[in-house]
Design an enzyme around this catalytic site. Sequence first.
Site, PDB file in Angstrom:
ATOM      1  N   LYS A 177       1.053  -1.378   0.358  1.00 47.19           N
ATOM      2  CA  LYS A 177       0.193  -0.334   0.104  1.00 47.19           C
ATOM      3  C   LYS A 177       0.818   1.064   0.036  1.00 47.19           C
ATOM      4  O   LYS A 177       0.988   2.500  -0.447  1.00 47.19           O
ATOM      5  CB  LYS A 177      -0.727   0.162   1.158  1.00 47.19           C
ATOM      6  CG  LYS A 177      -1.745   1.044   0.939  1.00 47.19           C
ATOM      7  CD  LYS A 177      -3.205   0.326   2.069  1.00 47.19           C
ATOM      8  CE  LYS A 177      -4.723   1.724   1.356  1.00 47.19           C
ATOM      9  NZ  LYS A 177      -4.357   2.733   2.350  1.00 47.19           N
ATOM     10  N   ASN A 185       0.115   9.335  -4.505  1.00 46.27           N
ATOM     11  CA  ASN A 185      -0.397  10.959  -4.055  1.00 46.27           C
ATOM     12  C   ASN A 185       0.448  11.414  -4.304  1.00 46.27           C
ATOM     13  O   ASN A 185      -0.323  13.203  -4.714  1.00 46.27           O
ATOM     14  CB  ASN A 185      -0.616  10.107  -2.531  1.00 46.27           C
ATOM     15  CG  ASN A 185      -1.217   9.785  -1.664  1.00 46.27           C
ATOM     16  OD1 ASN A 185      -1.636   8.363  -2.446  1.00 46.27           O
ATOM     17  ND2 ASN A 185      -2.099   9.315  -0.732  1.00 46.27           N
TER      18      ASN A 185
HETATM   19  N1  LIG Z   1     -10.211   8.990   4.330  1.00 45.72           N
HETATM   20  C1  LIG Z   1     -10.638   7.540   3.896  1.00 45.72           C
HETATM   21  O1  LIG Z   1     -11.085   7.953   2.874  1.00 45.72           O
HETATM   22  C2  LIG Z   1      -9.473   7.171   4.195  1.00 45.72           C
HETATM   23  C3  LIG Z   1      -8.223   7.624   4.986  1.00 45.72           C
HETATM   24  N2  LIG Z   1      -7.241   6.696   5.381  1.00 45.72           N
HETATM   25  C4  LIG Z   1      -6.218   7.254   6.536  1.00 45.72           C
HETATM   26  O2  LIG Z   1      -7.152   6.918   7.818  1.00 45.72           O
HETATM   27  C5  LIG Z   1      -5.654   7.915   8.415  1.00 45.72           C
HETATM   28  C6  LIG Z   1      -6.934   9.451   8.595  1.00 45.72           C
HETATM   29  O3  LIG Z   1      -7.865  10.193   7.177  1.00 45.72           O
HETATM   30  P1  LIG Z   1      -8.661  10.858   7.045  1.00 45.72           P
HETATM   31  O4  LIG Z   1      -9.860  10.633   8.267  1.00 45.72           O
HETATM   32  O5  LIG Z   1      -9.075  11.216   5.809  1.00 45.72           O
HETATM   33  O6  LIG Z   1      -8.531  12.286   7.767  1.00 45.72           O
HETATM   34  P2  LIG Z   1      -9.693  13.336   9.047  1.00 45.72           P
HETATM   35  O7  LIG Z   1      -8.532  14.231   8.617  1.00 45.72           O
HETATM   36  O8  LIG Z   1     -10.993  13.894   8.193  1.00 45.72           O
HETATM   37  O9  LIG Z   1      -9.646  12.490  10.828  1.00 45.72           O
HETATM   38  C7  LIG Z   1      -8.434  12.224  11.432  1.00 45.72           C
HETATM   39  C8  LIG Z   1      -9.359  13.379  12.361  1.00 45.72           C
HETATM   40  O10 LIG Z   1      -8.692  13.293  13.803  1.00 45.72           O
HETATM   41  C9  LIG Z   1      -8.860  13.834  14.383  1.00 45.72           C
HETATM   42  N3  LIG Z   1      -7.926  13.973  15.465  1.00 45.72           N
HETATM   43  C10 LIG Z   1      -6.767  14.075  15.712  1.00 45.72           C
HETATM   44  N4  LIG Z   1      -5.710  14.858  16.343  1.00 45.72           N
HETATM   45  C11 LIG Z   1      -7.075  14.350  17.468  1.00 45.72           C
HETATM   46  C12 LIG Z   1      -7.301  14.266  19.022  1.00 45.72           C
HETATM   47  N5  LIG Z   1      -5.935  13.974  19.676  1.00 45.72           N
HETATM   48  N6  LIG Z   1      -8.334  14.117  19.664  1.00 45.72           N
HETATM   49  C13 LIG Z   1      -9.178  14.104  19.260  1.00 45.72           C
HETATM   50  N7  LIG Z   1      -9.548  14.051  17.696  1.00 45.72           N
HETATM   51  C14 LIG Z   1      -8.264  13.846  16.862  1.00 45.72           C
HETATM   52  C15 LIG Z   1      -8.933  15.716  13.513  1.00 45.72           C
HETATM   53  O11 LIG Z   1      -9.593  16.684  13.845  1.00 45.72           O
HETATM   54  C16 LIG Z   1      -9.730  14.233  13.046  1.00 45.72           C
HETATM   55  O12 LIG Z   1     -11.170  15.052  12.608  1.00 45.72           O
HETATM   56  C17 LIG Z   1      -5.002   8.778   7.926  1.00 45.72           C
HETATM   57  O13 LIG Z   1      -4.197   8.299   7.733  1.00 45.72           O
HETATM   58  C18 LIG Z   1      -5.845   8.431   5.747  1.00 45.72           C
HETATM   59  O14 LIG Z   1      -4.530   7.971   5.268  1.00 45.72           O
HETATM   60  C19 LIG Z   1      -7.642   5.639   4.868  1.00 45.72           C
HETATM   61  C20 LIG Z   1      -8.175   4.960   3.790  1.00 45.72           C
HETATM   62  C21 LIG Z   1      -9.796   6.075   3.398  1.00 45.72           C
HETATM   63  C1  LIG Z   2      -5.381   4.382  -3.500  1.00 43.07           C
HETATM   64  C2  LIG Z   2      -5.756   5.895  -3.138  1.00 43.07           C
HETATM   65  C3  LIG Z   2      -4.464   6.354  -4.299  1.00 43.07           C
HETATM   66  C4  LIG Z   2      -7.050   6.167  -3.612  1.00 43.07           C
HETATM   67  O1  LIG Z   2      -6.504   7.547  -4.133  1.00 43.07           O
HETATM   68  C5  LIG Z   2      -5.242   6.450  -1.464  1.00 43.07           C
HETATM   69  O2  LIG Z   2      -5.043   5.435  -0.521  1.00 43.07           O
HETATM   70  C6  LIG Z   2      -4.759   7.802  -1.762  1.00 43.07           C
HETATM   71  O3  LIG Z   2      -5.213   8.415  -2.087  1.00 43.07           O
HETATM   72  O4  LIG Z   2      -5.067   8.043  -0.180  1.00 43.07           O
END
Ligand SMILES: NC(=O)C1=CN([C@@H]2O[C@H](COP(=O)(O)OP(=O)(O)OC[C@H]3O[C@@H](n4cnc5c(N)ncnc54)[C@H](O)[C@@H]3O)[C@@H](O)[C@H]2O)C=CC1
Ligand SMILES: CC(C)(CO)C(=O)C(=O)O
Length: 317
Positions: A177, A185
């Site tokens: 991944k 990215n």
């Molecule tokens: N959004 C998606 O579709 C996907 C996200 N990911 C991974 O998941 C992880 C999260 O991504 P997202 O949800 O998109 O990010 P996001 O920024 O939407 O969510 C993270 C949340 O954590 C909260 N946060 C951070 N520190 C905190 C604390 N100390 N106390 C309370 N809340 C806190 C932030 O306020 C934020 O709302 C990343 O590593 C991303 O790469 C993986 C696959 C899909």
């Molecule tokens: C798989 C991919 C590249 C899909 O956009 C992704 O994980 C991301 O955008 O962080």
Amino acid sequence: MDVLVFGAGSLGTLVGALLARAHDVTLVGRDPHVSRVREGGVRVSGAVEARTAPAATTKYDGSAADLAVVAVKSFDTAAAADALGAGSFEVVCSLQNGLAEETLAARLDAPVLAGTATYGARLVEPGHVECTGVGRVVLGARSGGTDPRAERVGKAFRDAGIETLVASDMPRRLWEKLAVNAGVNAVTALARVENGALTDDPGRELARRATRETARVARAEGVSLSNRRALSALDEVVTATEANRSSMLQDVDDEKRTEVDAINGTVVERAERHRLDVPTNRTLAALLRTWEVGRGVRKAGGGSVPPESTSRGESRQ
Ligand SMILES: NC(=O)C1=CN([C@@H]2O[C@H](COP(=O)(O)OP(=O)(O)OC[C@H]3O[C@@H](n4cnc5c(N)ncnc54)[C@H](O)[C@@H]3O)[C@@H](O)[C@H]2O)C=CC1
Ligand SMILES: CC(C)(CO)C(=O)C(=O)O
């Protein structure tokens, strides 16, 4: 199961809301989202429709839970681990991009499982998350092999209707991944293009170089990931997500700090340990970091700038 989801943003809210169909869930996030969840629960729309009412808090008080799911952005992992250190859990599982479980395991007493998610999630407004694509959660023992705790967590996810696979080869899956994210990215974020732009040169070749370098570093780390396998994963993801704006491009669009340190930055750092040169990842990481410093979302020496002092002054919710 009692489940704590630390990081109730896009992915954490989606997973937490779905888990709440079968378990007692508490979301740890920030206002105004948390207040809205406390008032009216979570609405899930899009590829999955649901309404659930998990508990929600802005401050984790150290209560024990069977499972803690970590879903903060990678640059908040260490702080999340320090906060979780106040509690006790049977097991902790990351669903983040990058190699976050290493940071968690180094800081927590509880056992840590590795996890990845290919569900798409977007927080539309406080209390409302859109599932932009049904993917899969894959989880398992951090160093590979089997672990009864992974089986229990996998069952808990499946009981809540989340597509889940328990895998015995998590190191390879995490690096695969990472190799795909290293290719897709940064290139899409810097060039401001959808993932589909990487089906043709010059984007394709640039992404392939970053992916190939990552696979080489994975092998130096003792992980069995061939160039062929990594490149074919890259091709598959680019084709399957042609219309996507990658998460890093979305961060750039929103003028937010990106996960470059956890993706291309990690490849560079690990390569240095093995005296390998990864010029493509080094250049991509430097360009993204330059953008972050230039936009005022990163301090020159590294580290996040508080949201209220960024150019847009937006809440990080
Ligand atoms: N959004 C998606 O579709 C996907 C996200 N990911 C991974 O998941 C992880 C999260 O991504 P997202 O949800 O998109 O990010 P996001 O920024 O939407 O969510 C993270 C949340 O954590 C909260 N946060 C951070 N520190 C905190 C604390 N100390 N106390 C309370 N809340 C806190 C932030 O306020 C934020 O709302 C990343 O590593 C991303 O790469 C993986 C696959 C899909
Ligand atoms: C798989 C991919 C590249 C899909 O956009 C992704 O994980 C991301 O955008 O962080």
